[in-house]
Design a protein around this motif. Sequence first.
Motif, PDB file in Angstrom:
ATOM      1  N   GLU A 134       0.856  -1.246   0.143  1.00  0.00           N
ATOM      2  CA  GLU A 134      -0.048  -0.112   0.166  1.00  0.00           C
ATOM      3  C   GLU A 134       0.826   1.382   0.204  1.00  0.00           C
ATOM      4  O   GLU A 134       0.543   2.099  -0.568  1.00  0.00           O
ATOM      5  N   ALA A 135       2.019   1.275   0.859  1.00  0.00           N
ATOM      6  CA  ALA A 135       2.743   2.504   0.732  1.00  0.00           C
ATOM      7  C   ALA A 135       3.709   2.635  -0.553  1.00  0.00           C
ATOM      8  O   ALA A 135       3.889   3.601  -0.922  1.00  0.00           O
ATOM      9  N   MET A 136       3.952   1.255  -1.115  1.00  0.00           N
ATOM     10  CA  MET A 136       4.562   1.463  -2.439  1.00  0.00           C
ATOM     11  C   MET A 136       3.759   1.940  -3.636  1.00  0.00           C
ATOM     12  O   MET A 136       4.470   2.811  -4.629  1.00  0.00           O
ATOM     13  N   GLY A 137       2.561   1.825  -3.640  1.00  0.00           N
ATOM     14  CA  GLY A 137       1.639   2.236  -4.366  1.00  0.00           C
ATOM     15  C   GLY A 137       1.898   3.591  -5.165  1.00  0.00           C
ATOM     16  O   GLY A 137       1.992   3.930  -6.105  1.00  0.00           O
ATOM     17  N   PRO A 138       1.599   4.672  -4.183  1.00  0.00           N
ATOM     18  CA  PRO A 138       1.739   5.993  -4.615  1.00  0.00           C
ATOM     19  C   PRO A 138       2.986   6.092  -5.326  1.00  0.00           C
ATOM     20  O   PRO A 138       3.431   7.078  -6.335  1.00  0.00           O
ATOM     21  N   VAL A 139       4.015   5.613  -4.714  1.00  0.00           N
ATOM     22  CA  VAL A 139       5.647   5.743  -5.296  1.00  0.00           C
ATOM     23  C   VAL A 139       5.537   5.238  -6.680  1.00  0.00           C
ATOM     24  O   VAL A 139       6.030   5.674  -7.593  1.00  0.00           O
ATOM     25  N   THR A 140       5.189   3.879  -6.876  1.00  0.00           N
ATOM     26  CA  THR A 140       5.146   3.346  -8.248  1.00  0.00           C
ATOM     27  C   THR A 140       4.269   4.169  -9.122  1.00  0.00           C
ATOM     28  O   THR A 140       4.719   4.310 -10.319  1.00  0.00           O
ATOM     29  N   ALA A 141       3.145   4.669  -8.629  1.00  0.00           N
ATOM     30  CA  ALA A 141       2.486   5.514  -9.549  1.00  0.00           C
ATOM     31  C   ALA A 141       2.926   6.829  -9.834  1.00  0.00           C
ATOM     32  O   ALA A 141       2.942   7.168 -11.170  1.00  0.00           O
ATOM     33  N   TRP A 142       3.670   7.308  -9.036  1.00  0.00           N
ATOM     34  CA  TRP A 142       4.420   8.466  -9.399  1.00  0.00           C
ATOM     35  C   TRP A 142       5.421   8.236 -10.414  1.00  0.00           C
ATOM     36  O   TRP A 142       5.633   8.948 -11.565  1.00  0.00           O
ATOM     37  N   LEU A 143       6.376   7.071 -10.233  1.00  0.00           N
ATOM     38  CA  LEU A 143       7.515   6.665 -11.242  1.00  0.00           C
ATOM     39  C   LEU A 143       6.722   6.405 -12.581  1.00  0.00           C
ATOM     40  O   LEU A 143       7.206   6.965 -13.484  1.00  0.00           O
ATOM     41  N   ALA A 144       5.542   5.808 -12.716  1.00  0.00           N
ATOM     42  CA  ALA A 144       4.805   5.547 -13.834  1.00  0.00           C
ATOM     43  C   ALA A 144       4.440   6.777 -14.503  1.00  0.00           C
ATOM     44  O   ALA A 144       4.463   6.913 -15.787  1.00  0.00           O
ATOM     45  N   THR A 145       4.093   7.821 -13.961  1.00  0.00           N
ATOM     46  CA  THR A 145       3.516   9.027 -14.475  1.00  0.00           C
ATOM     47  C   THR A 145       4.542   9.850 -14.908  1.00  0.00           C
ATOM     48  O   THR A 145       4.643  10.683 -16.019  1.00  0.00           O
ATOM     49  N   ASN A 146       5.783  10.094 -13.965  1.00  0.00           N
ATOM     50  CA  ASN A 146       6.719  11.062 -14.280  1.00  0.00           C
ATOM     51  C   ASN A 146       8.278  10.340 -15.023  1.00  0.00           C
ATOM     52  O   ASN A 146       8.754  11.275 -15.176  1.00  0.00           O
ATOM     53  N   CYS A 147       8.250   9.269 -15.069  1.00  0.00           N
ATOM     54  CA  CYS A 147       9.424   8.641 -15.495  1.00  0.00           C
ATOM     55  C   CYS A 147       9.256   7.678 -16.514  1.00  0.00           C
ATOM     56  O   CYS A 147       9.007   6.284 -16.319  1.00  0.00           O
ATOM     57  N   LYS A 148       9.488   8.077 -17.934  1.00  0.00           N
ATOM     58  CA  LYS A 148       9.186   7.431 -18.900  1.00  0.00           C
ATOM     59  C   LYS A 148      10.284   7.195 -20.005  1.00  0.00           C
ATOM     60  O   LYS A 148      11.224   7.939 -19.837  1.00  0.00           O
TER      61      LYS A 148
END
Length: 148
Positions: A134-148
């Motif tokens: 659950e704590a990893m989810g927002p960080v993973t989402a941020w990476l998916a959105t901002n790091c392509k």
Amino acid sequence: MKLSARPLAAALFTVLALSACSAPQASSTGNAPASEAAAPSATPSSTKSSGPFGGFASAAEACTTISQQATGASLLPMSAAQGKTQELEQLKAELAETAEKAPDSVKADFAHLNEVAVAGLSDQTVFSSGKFNEAMGPVTAWLATNCK
């Protein structure tokens, strides 16, 4: 410390998910030079400033470091189980530094991930209950959105 298969499986799944990310590039600020994206920094620079990339010099550095440190957070229990005290302390210090330097858009989420990961060293239910994921989810989402 005895680790059950479930927390290790969750940690390995997280590592695999994060390692599937493509090379980081700046998203809304233009593309980073290829040499910048290809030369990831394993250790964040010591400057803790606020800017579009937090305390990092570029979007590529922020993306690479945050991805590496999030993956490292999932591996903390393995370092602890192997009795690698010095390595564990170094990993915890790097996580804390990354949390301080993270861009504002992910700073609170990464700080929370750091807290949960460190708590999991003394309480394995953090991993088996899904709190770590659950704590990893927002960080993973941020990476998916901002790091392509």
